[in-house]
Design a protein around this motif. Structure first.
Motif, PDB file in Angstrom:
ATOM      1  N   TRP A   1       0.896  -1.158  -0.129  1.00 55.30           N
ATOM      2  CA  TRP A   1       0.002   0.039   0.007  1.00 55.30           C
ATOM      3  C   TRP A   1       0.884   1.318  -0.108  1.00 55.30           C
ATOM      4  O   TRP A   1       2.407   1.030   0.093  1.00 55.30           O
ATOM      5  N   LYS A   2       0.224   2.370  -0.102  1.00 53.86           N
ATOM      6  CA  LYS A   2       1.110   3.533   0.036  1.00 53.86           C
ATOM      7  C   LYS A   2       1.753   3.609   1.422  1.00 53.86           C
ATOM      8  O   LYS A   2       0.816   3.970   2.580  1.00 53.86           O
ATOM      9  N   GLY A   3       2.954   3.360   1.653  1.00 47.46           N
ATOM     10  CA  GLY A   3       3.681   3.484   3.006  1.00 47.46           C
ATOM     11  C   GLY A   3       3.611   2.363   3.801  1.00 47.46           C
ATOM     12  O   GLY A   3       3.769   2.115   5.027  1.00 47.46           O
ATOM     13  N   HIS A   4       2.897   1.108   3.166  1.00 47.34           N
ATOM     14  CA  HIS A   4       3.030  -0.156   3.964  1.00 47.34           C
ATOM     15  C   HIS A   4       3.221  -1.200   3.315  1.00 47.34           C
ATOM     16  O   HIS A   4       2.882  -1.240   1.823  1.00 47.34           O
ATOM     17  N   VAL A   5       3.670  -2.394   3.897  1.00 49.56           N
ATOM     18  CA  VAL A   5       3.911  -3.652   3.074  1.00 49.56           C
ATOM     19  C   VAL A   5       3.831  -4.915   3.948  1.00 49.56           C
ATOM     20  O   VAL A   5       3.865  -4.774   5.128  1.00 49.56           O
ATOM     21  N   GLY A   6       3.303  -5.979   3.294  1.00 44.09           N
ATOM     22  CA  GLY A   6       3.043  -7.151   4.340  1.00 44.09           C
ATOM     23  C   GLY A   6       3.629  -8.342   3.415  1.00 44.09           C
ATOM     24  O   GLY A   6       3.170  -8.485   2.343  1.00 44.09           O
TER      25      GLY A   6
ATOM     26  N   PRO B   1      -6.877 -11.955   7.909  1.00 46.59           N
ATOM     27  CA  PRO B   1      -7.235 -11.934   6.692  1.00 46.59           C
ATOM     28  C   PRO B   1      -7.112 -10.905   5.753  1.00 46.59           C
ATOM     29  O   PRO B   1      -7.103  -9.796   5.845  1.00 46.59           O
ATOM     30  N   LEU B   2      -6.455 -11.459   4.428  1.00 48.73           N
ATOM     31  CA  LEU B   2      -6.133 -10.413   3.400  1.00 48.73           C
ATOM     32  C   LEU B   2      -7.253  -9.391   3.212  1.00 48.73           C
ATOM     33  O   LEU B   2      -7.059  -8.097   3.200  1.00 48.73           O
ATOM     34  N   GLN B   3      -8.412  -9.846   2.872  1.00 50.81           N
ATOM     35  CA  GLN B   3      -9.531  -9.003   2.411  1.00 50.81           C
ATOM     36  C   GLN B   3      -9.649  -8.023   3.619  1.00 50.81           C
ATOM     37  O   GLN B   3      -9.971  -6.938   3.438  1.00 50.81           O
ATOM     38  N   ALA B   4      -9.996  -8.434   4.880  1.00 49.92           N
ATOM     39  CA  ALA B   4     -10.135  -7.648   6.130  1.00 49.92           C
ATOM     40  C   ALA B   4      -9.059  -6.675   6.114  1.00 49.92           C
ATOM     41  O   ALA B   4      -9.390  -5.360   6.515  1.00 49.92           O
ATOM     42  N   ALA B   5      -7.634  -6.914   5.768  1.00 51.54           N
ATOM     43  CA  ALA B   5      -6.559  -5.943   5.878  1.00 51.54           C
ATOM     44  C   ALA B   5      -7.012  -4.856   4.577  1.00 51.54           C
ATOM     45  O   ALA B   5      -6.930  -3.823   5.015  1.00 51.54           O
ATOM     46  N   ILE B   6      -7.387  -5.466   3.487  1.00 48.07           N
ATOM     47  CA  ILE B   6      -7.509  -4.595   2.428  1.00 48.07           C
ATOM     48  C   ILE B   6      -8.715  -3.289   2.681  1.00 48.07           C
ATOM     49  O   ILE B   6      -8.578  -2.158   2.510  1.00 48.07           O
ATOM     50  N   ASP B   7      -9.702  -3.899   3.257  1.00 49.30           N
ATOM     51  CA  ASP B   7     -10.920  -3.173   3.434  1.00 49.30           C
ATOM     52  C   ASP B   7     -10.529  -2.187   4.649  1.00 49.30           C
ATOM     53  O   ASP B   7     -10.988  -0.793   4.394  1.00 49.30           O
TER      54      ASP B   7
ATOM     55  N   LEU C   1      -6.399   1.370  -1.630  1.00 48.61           N
ATOM     56  CA  LEU C   1      -6.260  -0.030  -2.042  1.00 48.61           C
ATOM     57  C   LEU C   1      -4.635  -0.374  -2.288  1.00 48.61           C
ATOM     58  O   LEU C   1      -4.058   0.470  -2.361  1.00 48.61           O
ATOM     59  N   PRO C   2      -4.394  -1.814  -2.204  1.00 48.22           N
ATOM     60  CA  PRO C   2      -3.067  -1.941  -2.473  1.00 48.22           C
ATOM     61  C   PRO C   2      -2.635  -1.261  -4.105  1.00 48.22           C
ATOM     62  O   PRO C   2      -3.142  -1.365  -5.004  1.00 48.22           O
ATOM     63  N   THR C   3      -1.280  -0.987  -3.921  1.00 52.09           N
ATOM     64  CA  THR C   3      -0.699  -0.272  -5.160  1.00 52.09           C
ATOM     65  C   THR C   3      -0.080  -1.253  -6.162  1.00 52.09           C
ATOM     66  O   THR C   3       0.016  -0.848  -7.181  1.00 52.09           O
ATOM     67  N   ILE C   4       0.579  -2.285  -5.515  1.00 53.96           N
ATOM     68  CA  ILE C   4       1.322  -3.233  -6.203  1.00 53.96           C
ATOM     69  C   ILE C   4       1.556  -4.524  -5.434  1.00 53.96           C
ATOM     70  O   ILE C   4       1.339  -4.398  -4.347  1.00 53.96           O
ATOM     71  N   TYR C   5       1.606  -5.569  -6.144  1.00 53.26           N
ATOM     72  CA  TYR C   5       1.913  -6.860  -5.559  1.00 53.26           C
ATOM     73  C   TYR C   5       3.144  -7.402  -6.253  1.00 53.26           C
ATOM     74  O   TYR C   5       3.499  -7.141  -7.440  1.00 53.26           O
ATOM     75  N   ARG C   6       4.270  -7.927  -5.270  1.00 54.92           N
ATOM     76  CA  ARG C   6       5.530  -8.301  -6.100  1.00 54.92           C
ATOM     77  C   ARG C   6       5.686  -9.618  -5.293  1.00 54.92           C
ATOM     78  O   ARG C   6       5.442 -10.128  -4.300  1.00 54.92           O
ATOM     79  N   ARG C   7       6.695 -10.421  -6.216  1.00 50.20           N
ATOM     80  CA  ARG C   7       7.169 -11.755  -5.491  1.00 50.20           C
ATOM     81  C   ARG C   7       8.499 -11.708  -5.639  1.00 50.20           C
ATOM     82  O   ARG C   7       9.214 -11.539  -6.723  1.00 50.20           O
ATOM     83  N   PRO C   8       9.034 -11.717  -4.370  1.00 51.11           N
ATOM     84  CA  PRO C   8      10.648 -11.541  -4.386  1.00 51.11           C
ATOM     85  C   PRO C   8      11.456 -12.620  -4.890  1.00 51.11           C
ATOM     86  O   PRO C   8      11.071 -13.865  -5.154  1.00 51.11           O
TER      87      PRO C   8
END
Length: 286
Positions: free
Chosen positions: A238-243, A265-271, A279-286
């Protein structure tokens, strides 16, 4: 000459700059920096030589730094591991007697004055701290690693540098569950979201930038949850956050909402996060 380099990872001021930036920034003088290491359990790194400033990050015991200036009790340094630049207290750094041999591989471990857990401990080290092991001992069937000053650490709490943990990064991060959230924190005593990601990946042999915006810009590869799907170990930004994702539906992160490392739960965190930061800005796979 440029003045728009990221000050977090480039050491330059009007009066002094890293010699590697000679052709990129203007300064009164340039320096190669003096090698040193962190000699306290955790060294707070700040953007200014002022204890009232908030933390930018932290350096752990035994980590290498380059020292560009020392003045009024503060050292201006750059961390060797991730290039972060900032000010630490002068007494937090010193000259080591040789290269570190082992890294603390548990969230926290005590250092004793000798090989006996009944001794009053001298200090506590965080996961990721580096030490020099010079010998070994055993007391009441418990093996200890002896350090250069005669102090001792539980041997099972260390692993040799360069030996990659068998755990994946998510398993490492899960060991910090309930650790207090600390803005700028990067240790087992207090940690923030990007610090958790960086430290967990480091323990599996992978390097990562320090801050969430830096991680979002270039850590691993961007993925599309729709076409690529989500899996364990993916990162949600998210803007300023990652998990981390523990699985496609569960987020593990250092949360400013609960103020500790938590899973939800991911959806609860998104909400929940959407109400404040979108909303989340990007998803990445290290």
């Amino acid at each position: 000459m440029s003045d728009d380099l990221d000050h977090r990872t480039h050491a330059y001021r009007p009066d002094l700059a890293d010699i590697r930036l000679r052709d990129r920034v203007a300064a009164d003088r340039y320096s190669e920096g003096m090698p040193a290491e962190v000699i306290v359990p955790v060294a707070d790194v700040r953007p200014k030589p002022d204890a009232r400033c908030s933390l930018d990050t932290q350096a752990l015991h035994g980590e290498a730094v380059s020292v560009f200036d020392i003045s009024d009790g503060w050292a201006w340094v750059q961390l060797s591991a991730d290039g972060y630049v900032g000010y630490v207290r002068e007494e937090a750094i010193g000259q080591g007697a040789g290269p570190a041999t082992h890294v603390v591989s548990v969230p926290r471990s005590f250092v004793y004055p000798g090989a006996d857990l009944r001794f009053p401990h001298l200090k506590v080290l965080s996961m990721g701290s580096r030490v020099r092991v010079t010998g070994e001992a055993e007391t009441r069937a418990t093996p200890y690693a002896l350090l250069e000053d005669g102090s001792a650490v539980i041997a099972a709490h260390l692993r040799p540098l360069g030996e990659v943990s068998a755990e994946d990064a998510v398993s490492v991060a899960a060991r910090f569950l309930d650790t207090p959230y600390l803005w700028g924190g990067r240790s087992g005593f207090g940690i923030d979201c990007s610090g958790l990601v960086q430290l967990a990946l480091a323990m599996t042999g992978k390097s990562a930038p320090r801050d969430s915006d830096q991680q979002a810009a270039g850590l691993g590869r961007a993925i599309d949850p729709g076409s690529d799907g989500l899996q364990r170990g993916d990162l949600v930004f998210w803007k300023g956050h990652v998990g981390f994702l523990e699985d496609p539906d569960t987020l593990l992160h250092a949360s400013g909402g609960t103020m500790y490392v938590t899973r939800e739960p991911l959806q609860a965190a998104i909400d929940r996060i959407a109400k404040l930061y979108g909303l989340p800005t990007i998803y990445r796979r290290p």
